[in-house]
Design an enzyme around this catalytic site. Structure first.
Site, PDB file in Angstrom:
ATOM      1  CG  HIS A   1      -1.874   1.159   1.234  1.00 32.77           C
ATOM      2  ND1 HIS A   1      -3.223   0.989   1.472  1.00 32.77           N
ATOM      3  CD2 HIS A   1      -1.722   2.495   1.021  1.00 32.77           C
ATOM      4  CE1 HIS A   1      -3.840   2.155   1.401  1.00 32.77           C
ATOM      5  NE2 HIS A   1      -2.939   3.093   1.136  1.00 32.77           N
TER       6      HIS A   1
ATOM      7  CG  HIS B   1      -0.759   7.151  -1.076  1.00 35.99           C
ATOM      8  ND1 HIS B   1      -1.967   7.369  -1.690  1.00 35.99           N
ATOM      9  CD2 HIS B   1      -1.038   6.438   0.049  1.00 35.99           C
ATOM     10  CE1 HIS B   1      -2.936   6.819  -0.962  1.00 35.99           C
ATOM     11  NE2 HIS B   1      -2.398   6.237   0.097  1.00 35.99           N
TER      12      HIS B   1
ATOM     13  CE  LYS C   1      -7.821   2.298  -0.679  1.00 41.14           C
ATOM     14  NZ  LYS C   1      -6.724   3.226  -0.393  1.00 41.14           N
TER      15      LYS C   1
ATOM     16  CG  HIS D   1      -9.904   4.736   3.316  1.00 38.24           C
ATOM     17  ND1 HIS D   1      -8.702   5.391   3.422  1.00 38.24           N
ATOM     18  CD2 HIS D   1     -10.654   5.175   4.354  1.00 38.24           C
ATOM     19  CE1 HIS D   1      -8.730   6.188   4.478  1.00 38.24           C
ATOM     20  NE2 HIS D   1      -9.907   6.083   5.057  1.00 38.24           N
TER      21      HIS D   1
ATOM     22  CG  HIS E   1      -5.025   2.314   5.756  1.00 37.91           C
ATOM     23  ND1 HIS E   1      -6.374   2.315   5.998  1.00 37.91           N
ATOM     24  CD2 HIS E   1      -4.855   2.993   4.600  1.00 37.91           C
ATOM     25  CE1 HIS E   1      -6.990   2.978   5.043  1.00 37.91           C
ATOM     26  NE2 HIS E   1      -6.091   3.398   4.173  1.00 37.91           N
TER      27      HIS E   1
ATOM     28  CG  ASP F   1      -1.751   4.864   3.891  1.00 36.83           C
ATOM     29  OD1 ASP F   1      -1.810   5.203   2.696  1.00 36.83           O
ATOM     30  OD2 ASP F   1      -2.550   5.285   4.743  1.00 36.83           O
TER      31      ASP F   1
HETATM   32  O1  DOR Z   1      -3.586   9.643   5.619  1.00 39.04           O
HETATM   33  C1  DOR Z   1      -3.888   9.308   4.487  1.00 39.04           C
HETATM   34  N1  DOR Z   1      -3.300   9.877   3.408  1.00 39.04           N
HETATM   35  N2  DOR Z   1      -4.825   8.386   4.316  1.00 39.04           N
HETATM   36  C2  DOR Z   1      -5.309   8.086   3.114  1.00 39.04           C
HETATM   37  O2  DOR Z   1      -6.166   7.249   3.026  1.00 39.04           O
HETATM   38  C3  DOR Z   1      -4.838   8.809   1.905  1.00 39.04           C
HETATM   39  C4  DOR Z   1      -3.491   9.341   2.105  1.00 39.04           C
HETATM   40  C5  DOR Z   1      -3.083  10.322   1.043  1.00 39.04           C
HETATM   41  O3  DOR Z   1      -3.280  10.064  -0.135  1.00 39.04           O
HETATM   42  O4  DOR Z   1      -2.525  11.380   1.395  1.00 39.04           O
HETATM   43 ZN    ZN Z   2      -3.417   5.073   1.459  1.00 38.96          ZN
END
Ligand code: DOR
Ligand code: ZN
Length: 343
Positions: free
Chosen positions: A13, A15, A99, A136, A174, A247
């Site tokens: 997971h 980003h 997702k 999520h 998460h 995450d």
């Molecule tokens: O804290 C988070 N940031 N939770 C999420 O689900 C998305 C993520 C983000 O993309 O910044």
């Molecule tokens: Zn995430």
């Protein structure tokens, strides 16, 4: 123990954003992980296989030459996703999951799903094509306390989804609560969960006690100590339902240290080292390899990696920032010491 060698791990997971931010963060992930499940919540979101492949190419172009890394792409599920797109994912070598963001639950989730029941036909198609659904798991109802939103989502939506689609492969992303751990444990082998380093290492005091610390703010928000203990127990239990997903969610420092700071902890700079701290505290370093390197690929039905990565017992100080000036990112544990270091 002075060193710890693991089969090369993956991050299930992650980003990485796009543009300049991508170039700053991707080397951190590539240094330790062979693959990562890439989240699709860009602006605009990645909703088609064609967009996911273009995004994948951008990620590959941002990777330093000599390093091998396989971005595992996902699509952002919306109420408008056509059934034909599900078939395309099933046929794609590079797109591995959908997702589901409840609309408004978190960063760039506006295009997410309002009422989950409206997309049940899509979930049925995913079940038929055996495509994993990554969730999520938080309700967005403003009347529900932010610390209860995961538990209420389980009660209101997840239980029904798993009843209606008993063979759907599903990752509760998460997980942050004892209730979520319990839900996963009491479900079939097709239900798994990722756990972040921040939810293993900290409770909500880290955000709020003695001052407000925006770099510990993420969604789902970090909970009370008994929830953290339930997550540590799950992660270190050698149960293949629980595996590594950082995450890691970079935001520019100015957007975190802000009157309305963004949600997301940046942990990619030291992900494996942070997990090693959490497992060591639980006296369970021998369980780290399964969590980090085996159970994720097994769930996604991908081969385990061939290479290895070695951590050594060496203290180092996390930098205050990564990246330049206005575009800098403040990492988790900035200016603090970590006890493990990747060789
Ligand atoms: O804290 C988070 N940031 N939770 C999420 O689900 C998305 C993520 C983000 O993309 O910044
Ligand atoms: Zn995430």
């Amino acid at each position: 123990m002075k060193t710890l060698t693991l089969t090369r791990p993956d991050d299930w997971h992650l980003h990485v954003r796009n543009g300049e931010m991508l170039k700053t963060v991707i080397p951190h992930t590539v240094r330790q992980f062979a693959r990562a499940i890439i989240m699709p919540n860009l602006k605009p979101p990645v909703t088609t296989v064609i967009q996911a492949l273009a995004y994948r190419d951008e990620i590959l172009r941002a990777i330093p030459d000599h390093l091998l890394f396989n971005p595992l792409m996902t699509l952002y599920l919306t109420a408008q996703t056509p059934a034909s797109e599900i078939k395309k994912v099933a046929e794609s070598e590079h797109v591995h999951a959908f997702k589901l963001y409840p609309a408004g639950a978190t960063t760039n989730s506006d295009a997410g799903v309002g009422n989950v029941k409206t997309i049940y036909p899509l979930l049925e198609a995913m079940q038929n094509h055996d495509i994993p659904l990554l969730i999520h798991g938080e309700v967005t109802d403003e009347r529900v306390d932010i610390f209860d939103r995961e538990r209420v989502f389980i009660e209101d939506s997840l239980i029904d989804i798993t009843r209606q689609f008993p063979n759907l492969r599903l990752v509760v992303e998460h997980v942050t609560t004892q209730e979520a751990v319990q839900f996963v444990l009491s479900s079939g082998p097709n239900i798994a969960a990722t756990i972040t380093p921040q939810h293993l290492l900290f409770n909500r005091n880290a955000i709020l006690a003695g001052g407000i610390r925006p770099h510990y703010y993420c969604l789902p928000v970090i909970k009370r100590e008994h929830h953290r203990l339930a997550l540590v127990a799950a992660a270190t239990s050698a149960n293949p339902k629980f595996f590594l997903g950082t995450d890691s969610a970079p935001h520019h420092t100015s957007l975190k240290e802000n009157a309305c700071g963004c949600a997301g902890c940046y942990s990619a700079h030291a992900a494996l080292e942070l997990y090693a701290e959490a497992f060591e505290q639980a006296d369970a370093l021998d369980k780290l390899e399964g969590f980090a390197s085996f159970y994720g690929p097994d769930f996604y039905r991908l081969p385990r990696n061939n290479g290895t990565v070695t951590l050594e017992r060496a203290t180092w100080k996390v930098p205050e920032r990564y990246g330049e000036n206005d575009l800098s990112i403040t990492p988790l544990k900035a200016n603090e010491e970590l006890r493990w270091k990747i060789q």
